[in-house]
Enzyme design. Structure first.
Site, PDB file in Angstrom:
ATOM      1  N   HIS A   1       0.700  -1.094   0.079  1.00 56.24           N
ATOM      2  CA  HIS A   1       0.109   0.051  -0.030  1.00 56.24           C
ATOM      3  C   HIS A   1       0.731   1.248   0.037  1.00 56.24           C
ATOM      4  CE1 HIS A   1       0.825   0.740   4.407  1.00 56.24           C
ATOM      5  NE2 HIS A   1       0.766  -0.517   4.405  1.00 56.24           N
ATOM      6  N   ASP A   2       0.368   2.079  -0.911  1.00 56.09           N
ATOM      7  CA  ASP A   2       0.906   3.631  -1.020  1.00 56.09           C
ATOM      8  C   ASP A   2       2.112   3.634  -1.280  1.00 56.09           C
ATOM      9  OD1 ASP A   2      -1.122   4.877   0.566  1.00 56.09           O
ATOM     10  OD2 ASP A   2      -0.648   3.525   2.192  1.00 56.09           O
TER      11      ASP A   2
ATOM     12  N   GLY B   1       5.161  -0.832   2.854  1.00 57.30           N
ATOM     13  CA  GLY B   1       4.140   0.232   2.516  1.00 57.30           C
ATOM     14  C   GLY B   1       4.762   1.631   2.426  1.00 57.30           C
TER      15      GLY B   1
END
Length: 271
Positions: free
Chosen positions: A127-128, A145
């Site tokens: 994520h991200d 992340g």
């Protein structure tokens, strides 16, 4: 209702949920699953048994191989069902078992992947993450992340990148390396913990840099990581001397940026 271009070729055993947008000349093989908020650009190919879910855009000409799961929810304990996104650019090759997750609200809400990237089997983009273009993630590479990978970086098989870490443009990370700290552009990092062993001269040569430029970058590297002073203070001190060399300036600008992680160095891995 889904929007499916007339030229799309969809196997009878594929599942396309209502709301998906399927572009021209898309090919979707057997047992693929495309979620209701997915957009597949022109010429995308899902070979078979691939899953694309979430609010995910896949750019033109991408190929997604069996077992890949693209656009899954973040593997983050602070994710509570918010709608976040994944964007994959054009002409990416996503091999077997690759996973890419959407972003989190706390990380900006979006995971972004650029163009012309190669993701080998079982690599993971968390994520991200923010990835540039012309990147290679070899087999089993693991990005935590909020990782940033700049253009033309290559990560060797089984390497792992700590959350919030940056890997600079055209850096090379060796197989099984533990990337705990930021890696400068053109840097070469190996080992666990990862140690900055020098410059990615092979990559620089392949990119067309001449010997004189590579020599200047080497000279700057030695000055930055001299035993006296910190890398950041040394980098600031040589800025005027290398103002006419954009490759060195790229390294100096990378070092000057405020970062959540320390800088990788030749000394015990951390500057």
């Amino acid at each position: 209702m889904s929007s499916i271009a007339p030229s799309a070729r969809i196997h009878a055993h594929a599942v396309i949920e209502d709301g998906a947008v399927i572009g021209e000349n898309v090919t979707i093989g057997p047992f693929c699953h495309v979620g209701p908020k997915v957009v597949l650009g022109e010429g995308v190919e899902l070979i078979s048994n691939a899953v694309v879910s979430g609010r995910t855009d896949i750019g033109r000409g991408c190929r997604i191989f069996p077992g890949a799961v693209i656009g899954g929810i973040p593997q983050a304990i602070d994710y509570h069902g918010e709608e976040t996104t994944l964007s994959v650019g054009d002409n990416c090759t996503i091999r077997e078992g690759v996973t890419m997750n959407c972003g989190t609200v706390h990380g900006g809400g979006k995971t972004v992947v650029g163009n012309d990237n190669l993701f080998l089997a079982n690599s993971h983009v968390a994520h991200d993450c923010q990835l540039g273009s012309n990147i290679i993630l070899s087999n089993n590479v693991m990005l935590a992340g909020h990782v940033t990978i700049e253009d033309r970086a290559i990560l060797g098989g089984g390497s792992a990148v700590h959350q919030f870490t940056r890997v600079g443009r055209q850096a090379f990370v060796g197989g099984l390396a533990a990337v705990n700290y930021d890696v400068i552009p053109y840097g070469m990092l190996n080992g666990n913990p990862g140690v900055l062993g020098g410059l990615n001269v092979v990559g620089m040569t392949r990119a067309g840099l001449d010997r004189a430029t590579i020599h200047r970058v080497r000279k700057a590297f030695k000055a930055i990581f001299a035993e006296d002073g910190t890398a950041r203070s040394n980098a600031a001190a040589i800025r005027d001397d290398f103002a006419d060399c954009k490759e060195v300036m790229e390294i100096l600008d990378f070092i000057a940026v405020d970062s959540d992680r320390p800088l990788s160095s030749p000394y015990r891995g951390k500057a």
